[in-house]
Write an enzyme that holds these catalytic residues in place. Sequence first.
Site, PDB file in Angstrom:
ATOM      1  N   ASP A   1     -10.713   3.132   4.484  1.00 50.12           N
ATOM      2  CA  ASP A   1     -11.024   1.483   4.279  1.00 50.12           C
ATOM      3  C   ASP A   1     -12.653   0.895   4.108  1.00 50.12           C
ATOM      4  O   ASP A   1     -13.130   0.194   3.953  1.00 50.12           O
ATOM      5  CB  ASP A   1     -10.885   0.492   5.498  1.00 50.12           C
ATOM      6  CG  ASP A   1      -9.257  -0.303   5.164  1.00 50.12           C
ATOM      7  OD1 ASP A   1      -9.000   0.263   3.894  1.00 50.12           O
ATOM      8  OD2 ASP A   1      -8.243  -0.554   6.363  1.00 50.12           O
TER       9      ASP A   1
ATOM     10  N   GLN B   1      -3.960  -1.939  10.434  1.00 51.68           N
ATOM     11  CA  GLN B   1      -4.294  -3.529   8.945  1.00 51.68           C
ATOM     12  C   GLN B   1      -4.878  -4.226  10.181  1.00 51.68           C
ATOM     13  O   GLN B   1      -4.981  -4.519  11.154  1.00 51.68           O
ATOM     14  CB  GLN B   1      -3.005  -2.735   9.059  1.00 51.68           C
ATOM     15  CG  GLN B   1      -2.425  -4.743   8.000  1.00 51.68           C
ATOM     16  CD  GLN B   1      -3.591  -4.616   6.396  1.00 51.68           C
ATOM     17  OE1 GLN B   1      -3.571  -3.299   5.866  1.00 51.68           O
ATOM     18  NE2 GLN B   1      -3.842  -5.554   6.178  1.00 51.68           N
TER      19      GLN B   1
ATOM     20  N   LYS C   1       0.777  -1.268   0.096  1.00 49.52           N
ATOM     21  CA  LYS C   1      -0.339  -0.228   0.344  1.00 49.52           C
ATOM     22  C   LYS C   1       1.046   1.223   0.395  1.00 49.52           C
ATOM     23  O   LYS C   1       0.726   2.224  -0.658  1.00 49.52           O
ATOM     24  CB  LYS C   1      -0.936  -0.028   1.335  1.00 49.52           C
ATOM     25  CG  LYS C   1      -2.258  -0.814   1.237  1.00 49.52           C
ATOM     26  CD  LYS C   1      -3.525  -1.216   2.399  1.00 49.52           C
ATOM     27  CE  LYS C   1      -3.792  -2.368   2.128  1.00 49.52           C
ATOM     28  NZ  LYS C   1      -4.736  -3.072   3.811  1.00 49.52           N
TER      29      LYS C   1
END
Length: 291
Positions: free
Chosen positions: A119, A96, A52
């Site tokens: 997200d 994450q 990412k």
Amino acid sequence: MILLNGKSTSEALKNELKEKVDQRRAAGKKIPHLAAVLVGNDGASLTYVGSKVRSCEKIGFQSTLIHLEETISEMELLQQIDQLNQDESLDGYIVQLPLPKHINEEKILLAIDPNKDVDGFHPSNFGRMALEMDAFIPATPFGIIEMLERYQIETSGKHCVVVGRSHIVGRPISILMSQKGTAGNATVTLAHSRTKDLKALTLQADIIVMALGIPEFLKADMVKEGVVVIDVGITRVTDTSHPKGYVIRGDVDFDGVAAKASAITPVPGGVGPMTIAMLLKNTLLACERRD
Ligand code: GUN
């Protein structure tokens, strides 16, 4: 058979994003800035987060990696989240998953400012998505929709069977594909571990989205001729003949199913690269919203 190539599709998308960043720079506007919070040293998470951050650099985004000790307390992590919420230089950030067991994931996700939640995991974004309001859509389902659109796969009136009801993939893609709009208007069946006679359902499906996490679960005798198959699985399977000691396998027995499919995503190189590109797209959207 069409191979739905996530690698080339995501490259095209990232090039489009890079152009937009270049235009913003030329116009003296803010450069999108994404931060990623990684707790601990889980091998797969390290790989994803590294990917990412590298993708951000490639397209000219600013990126920050916040790597925290496995032993960090929930309170300390919440303080870190608070700082990220306050940080005016930041357009969006992700935490994450999975988090270590001593940290309540729900508490952490609820603490993220929905306006920075690229997200799309905060209940506010999830609810807005389900109500067809402006929202950050989780990157994996967003990537599947984008790929279906770019390959002009007809979904309207089709029977789509989604296998797996996770909050990150199965549940949101089942909602998105049943909504109005492109890559929508499908009749969706959401199957899961308690589903009876899954094979009877998958045999009826025009489109199958596999998001189960069981390697090579979907076999050729479970699908009909001409099916479109989207494989979200990415399981590390031990393989001592490979330098890394493992190989990545999807939820689909690729060779068998591909022989019957009209279109299929490979693993790797299918949904995975799209996920990263869509996270970047959400970050640009977050930045544009703040203009
Ligand atoms: N873990 C597995 N997939 C994801 C994702 O898309 N975002 C985050 N934050 N964690 C994940």
